[in-house]
Write a protein that holds these residues in place. Structure first.
Motif, PDB file in Angstrom:
ATOM      1  N   GLY A  94     -40.730  19.927  17.091  1.00  0.00           N
ATOM      2  CA  GLY A  94     -40.152  21.205  16.679  1.00  0.00           C
ATOM      3  C   GLY A  94     -40.771  21.732  15.396  1.00  0.00           C
ATOM      4  N   THR A  98     -37.617  19.703  12.799  1.00  0.00           N
ATOM      5  CA  THR A  98     -36.182  19.861  13.086  1.00  0.00           C
ATOM      6  C   THR A  98     -35.808  19.298  14.451  1.00  0.00           C
ATOM      7  OG1 THR A  98     -36.638  22.093  13.932  1.00  0.00           O
ATOM      8  CG2 THR A  98     -35.952  21.892  11.611  1.00  0.00           C
ATOM      9  N   GLY A  99     -36.693  19.451  15.415  1.00  0.00           N
ATOM     10  CA  GLY A  99     -36.421  18.930  16.757  1.00  0.00           C
ATOM     11  C   GLY A  99     -36.297  17.418  16.765  1.00  0.00           C
ATOM     12  N   ASP A 102     -32.889  16.480  15.263  1.00  0.00           N
ATOM     13  CA  ASP A 102     -31.809  16.751  16.222  1.00  0.00           C
ATOM     14  C   ASP A 102     -31.769  15.691  17.319  1.00  0.00           C
ATOM     15  OD1 ASP A 102     -31.164  18.992  14.777  1.00  0.00           O
ATOM     16  OD2 ASP A 102     -32.230  20.392  16.091  1.00  0.00           O
ATOM     17  N   LEU A 103     -32.962  15.282  17.770  1.00  0.00           N
ATOM     18  CA  LEU A 103     -33.036  14.255  18.813  1.00  0.00           C
ATOM     19  C   LEU A 103     -32.513  12.917  18.296  1.00  0.00           C
ATOM     20  CD1 LEU A 103     -33.943  13.630  21.714  1.00  0.00           C
ATOM     21  CD2 LEU A 103     -36.205  13.076  20.801  1.00  0.00           C
TER      22      LEU A 103
END
Length: 230
Positions: A94, A98-99, A102-103
């Motif tokens: 991301g 950020t991705g 979040d994961l």
């Protein structure tokens, strides 16, 4: 006493035939275990095994668009290391990472039920590895074939295109096999296409192998892919 020659031949034929898993056959030489941890047994072993299964199953669905090919899990006393092999790492990481964060939160809260304020909580470390040549990855090619079959493309054409891509990427040999009601046939059958060399009984040969199920309107079709890398 020395084992009779005929019995020795029968055992070698039985355990070195087509039925043996190409990757399991080469564990230690070319490949290692996807899950690396130890437990004496009992409830703890069961829980850890179920956690590994759940992580792989959920991440396989969640990261399908990113081309997830393999999930490596390594455990220590208070740490869990997860390495994701993907063909499109940018979709997982991301913008600004950020991705990935979040994961990581999703794995901790939804899959492992870990709360951030718990003392001595299991620490999760997530890493992303990019697949350098997707066309030489058996899992990626098997998933691609399954998706195309799900879109009702002709099986023979899909198999030929896959073989051509694999061989053009530098493989020494490849085999694609489909089993089931291919092209909506009333009677299930097995079809395969092979090019190049594929020495399955030679331990020195590095063989990548994968099998997936392709859901079609006529039922599931089994997809198997073998790739000889060296």
């Amino acid at each position: 006493n020395e084992m009779p020659k005929q019995v020795r031949h029968d055992i070698t034929t039985k355990f070195m035939g087509q039925k043996i898993h190409p990757i399991a056959f080469r564990l230690g030489k070319f490949y290692t275990w996807d899950s690396r941890w130890f437990s004496v047994g009992g409830k703890r072993y069961q829980n850890m095994l179920l956690e590994d299964f759940k992580i792989r199953k959920d991440l396989g669905k969640k990261l399908k668009i990113a081309g997830l090919t393999k999930v490596e899990i390594e455990r220590s006393i208070n740490k869990l290391n997860i390495v994701l092999h993907v063909t499109r790492p940018g979709l997982v990481i991301g913008r600004g990472g950020t991705g990935l964060e979040d994961l990581k939160k999703y794995i901790m809260t939804k899959l492992l039920n870990i709360k951030g304020d718990e003392k001595n909580a299991l620490k999760v470390d997530l890493k992303i590895e990019a697949v350098k040549e997707p066309n030489l990855n058996a899992q990626f090619m098997a998933q691609t074939i399954a998706e195309q079959l799900g879109k009702r493309m002709m099986a023979k054409r899909v198999m030929n295109q896959a073989i051509e891509k694999i061989m053009a990427s530098g493989a020494k040999g490849a085999r694609v096999q489909l089993g089931g009601r291919v092209n909506g046939a009333e009677i299930s059958r097995i079809e395969h296409i092979q090019k190049g060399i594929l020495p399955l009984t030679t331990m020195r040969a590095k063989i990548d192998y994968a099998q997936v199920h392709a859901p079609t309107r006529s039922g599931y079709i089994g997809v198997k892919v073998w790739i000889c890398l060296s």
